[in-house]
Design an enzyme around this catalytic site. Structure first.
Site, PDB file in Angstrom:
ATOM      1  N   LYS A  20      33.545  57.164 -10.756  1.00  0.00           N
ATOM      2  CA  LYS A  20      33.634  55.717 -10.558  1.00  0.00           C
ATOM      3  C   LYS A  20      35.042  55.304 -10.121  1.00  0.00           C
ATOM      4  O   LYS A  20      35.985  56.113 -10.203  1.00  0.00           O
ATOM      5  CB  LYS A  20      33.242  55.013 -11.856  1.00  0.00           C
ATOM      6  CG  LYS A  20      31.788  55.274 -12.257  1.00  0.00           C
ATOM      7  CD  LYS A  20      31.460  54.561 -13.560  1.00  0.00           C
ATOM      8  CE  LYS A  20      30.023  54.777 -13.978  1.00  0.00           C
ATOM      9  NZ  LYS A  20      29.698  54.018 -15.207  1.00  0.00           N
ATOM     10  N   TYR A  56      21.545  50.113  -9.326  1.00  0.00           N
ATOM     11  CA  TYR A  56      21.462  49.531 -10.670  1.00  0.00           C
ATOM     12  C   TYR A  56      20.299  48.541 -10.817  1.00  0.00           C
ATOM     13  O   TYR A  56      20.331  47.688 -11.697  1.00  0.00           O
ATOM     14  CB  TYR A  56      22.783  48.839 -11.024  1.00  0.00           C
ATOM     15  CG  TYR A  56      23.916  49.812 -11.235  1.00  0.00           C
ATOM     16  CD1 TYR A  56      23.932  50.676 -12.327  1.00  0.00           C
ATOM     17  CD2 TYR A  56      24.978  49.871 -10.340  1.00  0.00           C
ATOM     18  CE1 TYR A  56      24.968  51.582 -12.523  1.00  0.00           C
ATOM     19  CE2 TYR A  56      26.027  50.769 -10.534  1.00  0.00           C
ATOM     20  CZ  TYR A  56      26.018  51.617 -11.620  1.00  0.00           C
ATOM     21  OH  TYR A  56      27.044  52.510 -11.818  1.00  0.00           O
ATOM     22  N   PHE A  93      25.526  42.098 -17.912  1.00  0.00           N
ATOM     23  CA  PHE A  93      26.566  42.998 -17.399  1.00  0.00           C
ATOM     24  C   PHE A  93      26.330  43.417 -15.945  1.00  0.00           C
ATOM     25  O   PHE A  93      27.168  44.102 -15.356  1.00  0.00           O
ATOM     26  CB  PHE A  93      26.687  44.249 -18.283  1.00  0.00           C
ATOM     27  CG  PHE A  93      25.438  45.088 -18.354  1.00  0.00           C
ATOM     28  CD1 PHE A  93      25.163  46.039 -17.389  1.00  0.00           C
ATOM     29  CD2 PHE A  93      24.531  44.915 -19.392  1.00  0.00           C
ATOM     30  CE1 PHE A  93      24.007  46.818 -17.450  1.00  0.00           C
ATOM     31  CE2 PHE A  93      23.378  45.680 -19.465  1.00  0.00           C
ATOM     32  CZ  PHE A  93      23.114  46.631 -18.487  1.00  0.00           C
ATOM     33  N   ARG A 103      25.033  65.310 -18.240  1.00  0.00           N
ATOM     34  CA  ARG A 103      25.124  64.179 -19.176  1.00  0.00           C
ATOM     35  C   ARG A 103      25.808  64.615 -20.477  1.00  0.00           C
ATOM     36  O   ARG A 103      26.572  63.854 -21.068  1.00  0.00           O
ATOM     37  CB  ARG A 103      23.761  63.557 -19.402  1.00  0.00           C
ATOM     38  CG  ARG A 103      23.292  62.818 -18.134  1.00  0.00           C
ATOM     39  CD  ARG A 103      21.957  62.168 -18.265  1.00  0.00           C
ATOM     40  NE  ARG A 103      21.935  61.090 -19.232  1.00  0.00           N
ATOM     41  CZ  ARG A 103      22.348  59.840 -19.010  1.00  0.00           C
ATOM     42  NH1 ARG A 103      22.851  59.502 -17.840  1.00  0.00           N
ATOM     43  NH2 ARG A 103      22.258  58.932 -19.957  1.00  0.00           N
ATOM     44  N   THR A 157      28.247  57.247 -23.470  1.00  0.00           N
ATOM     45  CA  THR A 157      28.609  56.166 -22.544  1.00  0.00           C
ATOM     46  C   THR A 157      29.885  55.452 -22.975  1.00  0.00           C
ATOM     47  O   THR A 157      30.713  55.101 -22.152  1.00  0.00           O
ATOM     48  CB  THR A 157      27.445  55.149 -22.457  1.00  0.00           C
ATOM     49  OG1 THR A 157      26.278  55.853 -22.047  1.00  0.00           O
ATOM     50  CG2 THR A 157      27.728  54.054 -21.462  1.00  0.00           C
ATOM     51  N   ARG A 203      34.343  61.848 -20.808  1.00  0.00           N
ATOM     52  CA  ARG A 203      34.683  60.523 -21.331  1.00  0.00           C
ATOM     53  C   ARG A 203      35.494  60.606 -22.616  1.00  0.00           C
ATOM     54  O   ARG A 203      36.376  59.780 -22.858  1.00  0.00           O
ATOM     55  CB  ARG A 203      33.410  59.716 -21.552  1.00  0.00           C
ATOM     56  CG  ARG A 203      32.715  59.360 -20.248  1.00  0.00           C
ATOM     57  CD  ARG A 203      31.388  58.686 -20.513  1.00  0.00           C
ATOM     58  NE  ARG A 203      30.711  58.300 -19.286  1.00  0.00           N
ATOM     59  CZ  ARG A 203      29.406  58.319 -19.140  1.00  0.00           C
ATOM     60  NH1 ARG A 203      28.624  58.701 -20.143  1.00  0.00           N
ATOM     61  NH2 ARG A 203      28.864  57.943 -17.999  1.00  0.00           N
ATOM     62  N   ASN A 219      33.933  53.820 -17.602  1.00  0.00           N
ATOM     63  CA  ASN A 219      33.746  55.088 -18.316  1.00  0.00           C
ATOM     64  C   ASN A 219      33.743  56.301 -17.387  1.00  0.00           C
ATOM     65  O   ASN A 219      33.123  57.305 -17.671  1.00  0.00           O
ATOM     66  CB  ASN A 219      32.505  55.034 -19.195  1.00  0.00           C
ATOM     67  CG  ASN A 219      31.231  54.825 -18.413  1.00  0.00           C
ATOM     68  OD1 ASN A 219      31.230  54.783 -17.192  1.00  0.00           O
ATOM     69  ND2 ASN A 219      30.124  54.692 -19.125  1.00  0.00           N
ATOM     70  N   HIS A 270      29.236  58.660 -13.681  1.00  0.00           N
ATOM     71  CA  HIS A 270      27.804  58.388 -13.822  1.00  0.00           C
ATOM     72  C   HIS A 270      27.075  59.696 -13.565  1.00  0.00           C
ATOM     73  O   HIS A 270      27.466  60.464 -12.691  1.00  0.00           O
ATOM     74  CB  HIS A 270      27.343  57.351 -12.789  1.00  0.00           C
ATOM     75  CG  HIS A 270      25.849  57.324 -12.615  1.00  0.00           C
ATOM     76  ND1 HIS A 270      25.021  56.615 -13.447  1.00  0.00           N
ATOM     77  CD2 HIS A 270      25.038  57.953 -11.720  1.00  0.00           C
ATOM     78  CE1 HIS A 270      23.765  56.799 -13.062  1.00  0.00           C
ATOM     79  NE2 HIS A 270      23.748  57.606 -12.027  1.00  0.00           N
ATOM     80  N   GLU A 314      18.411  58.062  -6.789  1.00  0.00           N
ATOM     81  CA  GLU A 314      19.852  57.846  -6.617  1.00  0.00           C
ATOM     82  C   GLU A 314      20.438  58.711  -5.502  1.00  0.00           C
ATOM     83  O   GLU A 314      21.277  58.249  -4.728  1.00  0.00           O
ATOM     84  CB  GLU A 314      20.567  58.101  -7.936  1.00  0.00           C
ATOM     85  CG  GLU A 314      20.216  57.087  -9.005  1.00  0.00           C
ATOM     86  CD  GLU A 314      20.774  57.421 -10.381  1.00  0.00           C
ATOM     87  OE1 GLU A 314      21.407  58.500 -10.545  1.00  0.00           O
ATOM     88  OE2 GLU A 314      20.566  56.609 -11.303  1.00  0.00           O
TER      89      GLU A 314
END
Length: 140
Positions: free
Chosen positions: A13, A53, A61, A89, A95, A106, A120, A123, A134
């Site tokens: 990100k 999204y 948000f 993940r 998250t 993270r 964070n 993704h 995606e």
């Protein structure tokens, strides 16, 4: 054991790119034994982000998230490997960076910046269906 090779989307990100953490994220993916099969850096369009999204549209948000994700370059990565969706993940961590376990991306590199949107770092697709959808958005 049966083979379960899959592909997933990983995004570094804008906060991860701005903090020069892309190399560390990619190194962790490769150290885990996954293969990077495509990679690109871009500033995503609003249209891409709304599609990405879409399940969050209408939530409080949503707009801050779309604004944040379009605020700078993102590194999109197509990653392939045995159970890579679940594996990445786990590698990314929870998250919420404050509670993400040490040893995760993270947990080691993220923190709460006290801003309206959670920054964070990364993704990762959450299922094979999400990964297919995606990857089509980010890689065509």
């Amino acid at each position: 054991m049966t083979s379960h090779v899959e592909e997933t989307l990983v995004l570094v990100k804008p906060d991860g790119v701005a903090r020069n953490l892309t190399g560390q994220v990619l190194a962790r993916i490769e150290a885990k034994g996954y293969t990077i099969t495509d990679l690109r850096m871009l500033v995503p369009t609003r249209e891409m982000l709304v599609r990405h999204y879409e399940e969050h549209e209408g939530k409080p948000f949503f707009e801050p998230l779309v604004e944040f994700m379009g605020s700078g370059p993102v590194v999109a990565v197509r990653v392939r490997g045995q159970r890579v969706i679940e594996g990445f993940r786990s590698l990314a961590g929870a998250t919420e960076p404050t509670t993400a376990a040490p040893g995760t991306i993270r947990g080691d590199l993220g923190r709460d910046w006290g801003e309206a949107v959670q920054k964070n770092l990364v993704h990762g697709s959450d299922s094979t269906l999400s990964a297919e959808r995606e990857l089509a958005i980010w890689f065509g």
